[in-house]
Design an enzyme around this catalytic site. Structure first.
Site, mmCIF file in Angstrom:
data_model
loop_
_atom_site.group_PDB
_atom_site.id
_atom_site.type_symbol
_atom_site.label_atom_id
_atom_site.label_comp_id
_atom_site.label_asym_id
_atom_site.label_seq_id
_atom_site.Cartn_x
_atom_site.Cartn_y
_atom_site.Cartn_z
ATOM 1 N N THR A 11 -0.978 8.454 12.697
ATOM 2 C CA THR A 11 -0.301 8.532 14.000
ATOM 3 C C THR A 11 -1.361 8.751 15.082
ATOM 4 O O THR A 11 -2.465 9.240 14.804
ATOM 5 C CB THR A 11 0.704 9.709 14.051
ATOM 6 O OG1 THR A 11 -0.041 10.936 13.981
ATOM 7 C CG2 THR A 11 1.712 9.651 12.917
ATOM 8 N N PHE A 51 0.863 -1.183 0.000
ATOM 9 C CA PHE A 51 0.000 0.000 0.000
ATOM 10 C C PHE A 51 0.898 1.231 0.000
ATOM 11 O O PHE A 51 1.606 1.474 0.981
ATOM 12 C CB PHE A 51 -0.855 -0.064 1.269
ATOM 13 C CG PHE A 51 -1.800 1.082 1.503
ATOM 14 C CD1 PHE A 51 -3.075 1.083 0.943
ATOM 15 C CD2 PHE A 51 -1.434 2.151 2.322
ATOM 16 C CE1 PHE A 51 -3.966 2.126 1.203
ATOM 17 C CE2 PHE A 51 -2.323 3.193 2.580
ATOM 18 C CZ PHE A 51 -3.588 3.178 2.015
ATOM 19 N N ILE A 68 7.181 1.785 2.716
ATOM 20 C CA ILE A 68 6.098 0.934 2.234
ATOM 21 C C ILE A 68 6.318 -0.519 2.668
ATOM 22 O O ILE A 68 7.241 -1.192 2.196
ATOM 23 C CB ILE A 68 5.951 1.042 0.696
ATOM 24 C CG1 ILE A 68 5.839 2.514 0.279
ATOM 25 C CG2 ILE A 68 4.734 0.237 0.221
ATOM 26 C CD1 ILE A 68 4.746 3.311 1.003
ATOM 27 N N PRO A 70 8.458 10.568 0.710
ATOM 28 C CA PRO A 70 9.582 11.143 1.451
ATOM 29 C C PRO A 70 9.223 12.449 2.165
ATOM 30 O O PRO A 70 9.677 12.693 3.280
ATOM 31 C CB PRO A 70 10.631 11.370 0.369
ATOM 32 C CG PRO A 70 10.350 10.315 -0.656
ATOM 33 C CD PRO A 70 8.862 10.140 -0.649
ATOM 34 N N GLU A 122 -0.638 3.824 9.909
ATOM 35 C CA GLU A 122 -2.086 3.904 9.658
ATOM 36 C C GLU A 122 -2.739 5.056 10.425
ATOM 37 O O GLU A 122 -3.822 4.927 10.975
ATOM 38 C CB GLU A 122 -2.762 2.549 9.934
ATOM 39 C CG GLU A 122 -2.137 1.446 9.082
ATOM 40 C CD GLU A 122 -3.029 0.257 8.845
ATOM 41 O OE1 GLU A 122 -4.258 0.398 8.904
ATOM 42 O OE2 GLU A 122 -2.483 -0.829 8.585
HETATM 43 C C1 LIG Z 1 6.959 0.211 10.335
HETATM 44 C C2 LIG Z 1 6.253 1.169 9.447
HETATM 45 C C3 LIG Z 1 5.539 0.695 8.367
HETATM 46 C C4 LIG Z 1 4.882 1.562 7.504
HETATM 47 N N1 LIG Z 1 4.212 1.050 6.419
HETATM 48 C C5 LIG Z 1 3.603 1.918 5.546
HETATM 49 C C6 LIG Z 1 2.933 1.413 4.388
HETATM 50 O O1 LIG Z 1 2.859 0.201 4.158
HETATM 51 N N2 LIG Z 1 2.387 2.300 3.533
HETATM 52 C C7 LIG Z 1 2.423 3.654 3.741
HETATM 53 O O2 LIG Z 1 1.896 4.386 2.919
HETATM 54 N N3 LIG Z 1 3.035 4.150 4.849
HETATM 55 C C8 LIG Z 1 3.633 3.318 5.749
HETATM 56 N N4 LIG Z 1 4.277 3.819 6.858
HETATM 57 C C9 LIG Z 1 4.340 5.249 7.031
HETATM 58 C C10 LIG Z 1 3.429 5.781 8.119
HETATM 59 O O3 LIG Z 1 2.098 5.649 7.763
HETATM 60 C C11 LIG Z 1 3.838 7.255 8.362
HETATM 61 O O4 LIG Z 1 5.117 7.233 8.921
HETATM 62 C C12 LIG Z 1 2.861 7.966 9.249
HETATM 63 O O5 LIG Z 1 1.652 8.207 8.576
HETATM 64 C C13 LIG Z 1 3.411 9.292 9.749
HETATM 65 O O6 LIG Z 1 3.895 10.058 8.712
HETATM 66 P P1 LIG Z 1 5.337 10.723 8.794
HETATM 67 O O7 LIG Z 1 6.289 9.649 9.112
HETATM 68 O O8 LIG Z 1 5.563 11.515 7.602
HETATM 69 O O9 LIG Z 1 5.266 11.658 10.054
HETATM 70 P P2 LIG Z 1 4.741 13.249 10.096
HETATM 71 O O10 LIG Z 1 3.479 13.310 9.372
HETATM 72 O O11 LIG Z 1 5.880 14.023 9.587
HETATM 73 O O12 LIG Z 1 4.562 13.406 11.590
HETATM 74 C C14 LIG Z 1 5.622 13.680 12.521
HETATM 75 C C15 LIG Z 1 5.023 13.911 13.905
HETATM 76 O O13 LIG Z 1 4.178 15.053 13.895
HETATM 77 C C16 LIG Z 1 2.886 14.726 14.329
HETATM 78 N N5 LIG Z 1 1.932 15.504 13.550
HETATM 79 C C17 LIG Z 1 1.890 15.709 12.220
HETATM 80 N N6 LIG Z 1 0.859 16.484 11.885
HETATM 81 C C18 LIG Z 1 0.205 16.780 13.023
HETATM 82 C C19 LIG Z 1 -0.952 17.541 13.340
HETATM 83 N N7 LIG Z 1 -1.689 18.126 12.388
HETATM 84 N N8 LIG Z 1 -1.318 17.627 14.621
HETATM 85 C C20 LIG Z 1 -0.599 17.014 15.587
HETATM 86 N N9 LIG Z 1 0.500 16.286 15.358
HETATM 87 C C21 LIG Z 1 0.893 16.160 14.088
HETATM 88 C C22 LIG Z 1 2.770 13.246 14.050
HETATM 89 O O14 LIG Z 1 1.771 12.651 14.835
HETATM 90 C C23 LIG Z 1 4.140 12.761 14.381
HETATM 91 O O15 LIG Z 1 4.246 12.605 15.771
HETATM 92 C C24 LIG Z 1 4.917 2.957 7.752
HETATM 93 C C25 LIG Z 1 5.607 3.435 8.862
HETATM 94 C C26 LIG Z 1 6.254 2.563 9.711
HETATM 95 C C27 LIG Z 1 6.985 3.118 10.886
#
Ligand SMILES: Cc1cc2nc3c(=O)[nH]c(=O)nc-3n(C[C@H](O)[C@H](O)[C@H](O)COP(=O)(O)OP(=O)(O)OC[C@H]3O[C@@H](n4cnc5c(N)ncnc54)[C@H](O)[C@@H]3O)c2cc1C
Lengths: 380, 266
Positions: A366, A124, A158, A129, A364
């Site tokens: 945060t 998915f 992913i 980045p 899925e």
């Molecule tokens: C083991 C693992 C597997 C994964 N597998 C997949 C996958 O299969 N497919 C896929 O598409 N993604 C996948 N991900 C990605 C995951 O869904 C994202 O890392 C997640 O959605 C957070 O996005 P980000 O890392 O860019 O963090 P950011 O969006 O940059 O967030 C950083 C921090 O800021 C906080 N934050 C951001 N915006 C706000 C707001 N408006 N209010 C309050 N707090 C906020 C967040 O909660 C977090 O604490 C995976 C991640 C991990 C760790």
């Protein structure tokens, strides 16, 4: 367990079968899997048992169970092998389910059937980045050209992408439209222009690959557009809404593993001439874990039931995911604590659940974003 | 090839010894809380063998168990593995039957079913390990029986059976109808698939009582039991470590052997 009497016979049977499978097939290899090897044999067996498309109706090659059974299966796998639980979650909730829900009859026959029978593995691709929580700002583009879609961009983090045959990939056809410009594509991972980078090195879940996908001029035929043009964001959000029931069940499984290991260890380990299970400080930790398992399970079962009845479950699924994953993070930490120094070592099972639980608070949606989702349901 | 498999539901023995409790006064094992009962181990091999035979030769598999309502769970699991029908033999008159009583009940049910080619059972039950019920059943039905199979091949009307013996194996040919008991070397039981579970959950399991199968109630149940349990207790296991002192390995081995013989271990 307290939930015994609220499950149907079919739900109990699915749960018991997956419990047996996990004990027999996953448990002996769970430590090794966690250190970085994709559980290939287990994936094959899961396909044979009908677990790789567990909720997809049998006519499309799946198991055809209800959302409650699917979530119970998730809890069972997770209580034994966190990495395998991610593989299961992605394949089922994030790939098979949306193709079933939004796919055309032809797409279901062509793409869903091999996925649901476990012949093919899916991933998915939403996160990029520079874009995670704010999925409406995604940068990967899809341009219509000469009878197909031409995709450019990159996806990051992913799960399953190291082994996947297909990717449900989200791209924008018009960035200025924000979320209304997003479309979903079923992309063959072997197409020219798709390159999977080497797996990320991460805190836990070693057996489940997480890679970056580079997309350079990949051509996708029009019949691979899932749903309609511009429906991608809705597909992603609805998929994640349901996926969170699975993450909640997963985290419940993690707590269960922490509790079982902690109780067993506390009864055996003696200090000052008594088993540490005699100390209130230890008793309170296991009491909290047990309480949170029951609460987490009832929360995800409620969301799953609402889904089964076709009612709205988005808020309940978010609550279940937030509560269960936060509780799993606490349980992981406390289970390591109950085990003392041994708990910190890889020879004991608990630290792997501690490391895995952290991810459940992030993917899925945060837990911060999900608290916003919950609040929105309350305030709107 | 129509096969009848007789199974027994037992308490899960795969629990920590500390959770295994015996009520000495009632001379009964206390079922552990939150641990669901299981299908007796060897019976799963019998089920698997029946399904393998059916897959190769066609036919129907009917399951029988003598037990209470809770035994439905085990029957359902076997249906999910690939069996076709199940019948629960439950009647208050059956309670407390010994192996011979159980065999009479099963024989009554099998006579009611009528035709079959093979009856398959586990070599013994994983709770009491007597290994008598299946053979008593063969006797009650006046059937040839072959016990402890590690391999089974069907050649037309006869079956080639390989039996596990303590010091080797024995090859026997038997004609159908017959009764066979499976040992754990014979196969690897499958897990039920999700599809199998959905199919099984839609199947009905009829209950047959003494009246349905024409069993004389004075011949079954606690009153007819010829075996009396006089005492049931949990053995007290303790460990003791003793070092054998010796100057050479040979001497150590000899001393160890002598010591073990003194304790009648070898
Ligand atoms: C083991 C693992 C597997 C994964 N597998 C997949 C996958 O299969 N497919 C896929 O598409 N993604 C996948 N991900 C990605 C995951 O869904 C994202 O890392 C997640 O959605 C957070 O996005 P980000 O890392 O860019 O963090 P950011 O969006 O940059 O967030 C950083 C921090 O800021 C906080 N934050 C951001 N915006 C706000 C707001 N408006 N209010 C309050 N707090 C906020 C967040 O909660 C977090 O604490 C995976 C991640 C991990 C760790």
């Amino acid at each position: 367990m307290f939930s015994e009497d609220i499950l149907t016979e079919e739900q109990r049977m699915v749960r018991d079968m997956v419990r047996g499978f996990s004990r027999k097939e996953l448990a002996p290899r769970a430590a090794e899997t966690d250190l970085g090897s994709f559980p290939e044999d287990a994936a094959k067996k899961m396909a044979e048992l009908g677990l790789m498309g567990i909720a997809v109706p049998a006519e499309y090659g799946g198991g055809g169970v209800d959302p409650v059974s699917a979530a119970l299966a998730m809890e069972e796998i997770s209580a034994v092998c966190p990495s395998t639980s991610v593989i299961f979650a992605v394949q089922n909730s994030l790939v098979c389910d949306p193709i079933f829900a939004f796919g055309s009859e032809i797409q279901k026959k062509e793409f869903l059937r091999p996925l649901a029978s476990g012949e093919k593995l899916g991933c998915f691709g939403l996160t990029e980045p520079s874009v995670g929580s704010d999925a409406a700002s995604l940068q990967t583009t899809a341009i219509r050209s000469e009878g197909h879609w031409r995709l450019e961009g990159a996806k990051r983090f992913i799960s399953n992408s190291g082994e996947a045959d297909l990717c449900l990939l989200f791209a924008t056809t018009d960035k200025s439209l924000r979320h209304k410009g997003v479309s979903a594509f079923i992309v063959d991972m072997n197409s020219p222009g798709i390159e999977v980078a080497k797996p990320e090195r991460k805190l836990g879940l070693g057996g489940s690959s997480v890679c970056e996908i580079r997309i350079e001029g990949a051509e996708v035929p029009p019949e691979c557009l899932l749903g309609s043009e511009g429906q991608g964001f809705e597909i992603a959000m609805k998929t994640l809404d349901a996926g969170r029931i699975g993450v909640a069940a997963q985290a419940t499984g993690f707590i269960r593993a922490c509790l079982a290991a902690s109780v067993a260890y506390a009864r055996e380990r003696e200090t000052f001439g008594r088993p540490i299970s005699d100390y209130q400080a230890i008793q309170w930790k296991v009491a909290d874990m047990a309480t949170e398992i029951e609460a987490a399970r009832l929360l995800y079962l409620k969301a799953a039931r609402l889904k089964q009845k076709g009612l709205s479950f988005s808020g309940e699924a978010a609550m279940a995911k937030v509560f269960a994953s936060d509780a799993a993070q606490r349980a992981g930490s406390e289970a390591v604590q109950v085990h003392g120094g041994n708990g910190y070592m890889r020879d004991y099972p608990v630290e792997k659940f501690y490391r895995a639980a952290k991810a459940a608070q992030i993917y899925e949606g945060t837990n911060e974003i999900l608290r916003e989702v919950i609040a929105k349901h309350l305030m709107e | 090839m129509d096969i009848i498999v007789c199974i027994k539901q037992v308490l899960d023995h795969d629990i920590p010894p500390r959770d295994f409790k015996v009520d000495e006064e009632k001379r009964a094992v206390v079922p552990p809380a939150n641990v669901p009962p299981i299908i007796s181990n060897f019976d799963e091999y019998a089920i698997e063998e029946a399904i393998t035979l059916k897959e190769a030769n066609g036919g129907k598999i009917t399951l029988l168990t003598v037990g209470d309502e809770s035994s439905r769970d085990s029957l359902k699991k076997c249906l999910a593995m690939g069996c076709d029908e199940a019948i629960l033999l439950n009647d208050s008159a059956f309670e407390g039957s010994d192996s011979f009583g159980i065999a009479r009940i099963l024989a009554g049910a099998i006579k009611k079913i009528g035709s079959f080619d093979i009856i398959l059972c586990g070599r013994l039950s994983s709770d009491w390990s007597f290994g008598t019920t299946a053979l008593a059943l063969a006797e009650a039905l006046d059937l040839p029986s072959v016990s402890q199979l590690q391999k089974l091949e069907a050649n037309g009307d006869t079956l080639r059976c390989e039996r596990v013996l303590e010091d080797g194996e024995e090859i026997v040919e038997v004609s159908m109808p017959c009764l066979l008991t499976a040992s754990n070397e014979i196969n690897t039981p499958r897990l039920p698939s999700v599809k199998g579970i959905l199919m099984a959950s839609r199947k009905q399991i009829p209950v047959w009582g003494a009246g349905d199968i024409g069993v004389d109630t004075s011949q079954v149940g606690a009153g007819a039991a010829t075996l009396e349990l006089t005492k049931l207790y949990k053995p007290d296991y303790s460990t003791l470590c003793e070092f054998i002192e010796a100057d050479s390995l040979e001497e150590a081995a000899e001393k160890l052997a002598t010591r073990l013989r003194e304790d009648k271990i070898i």
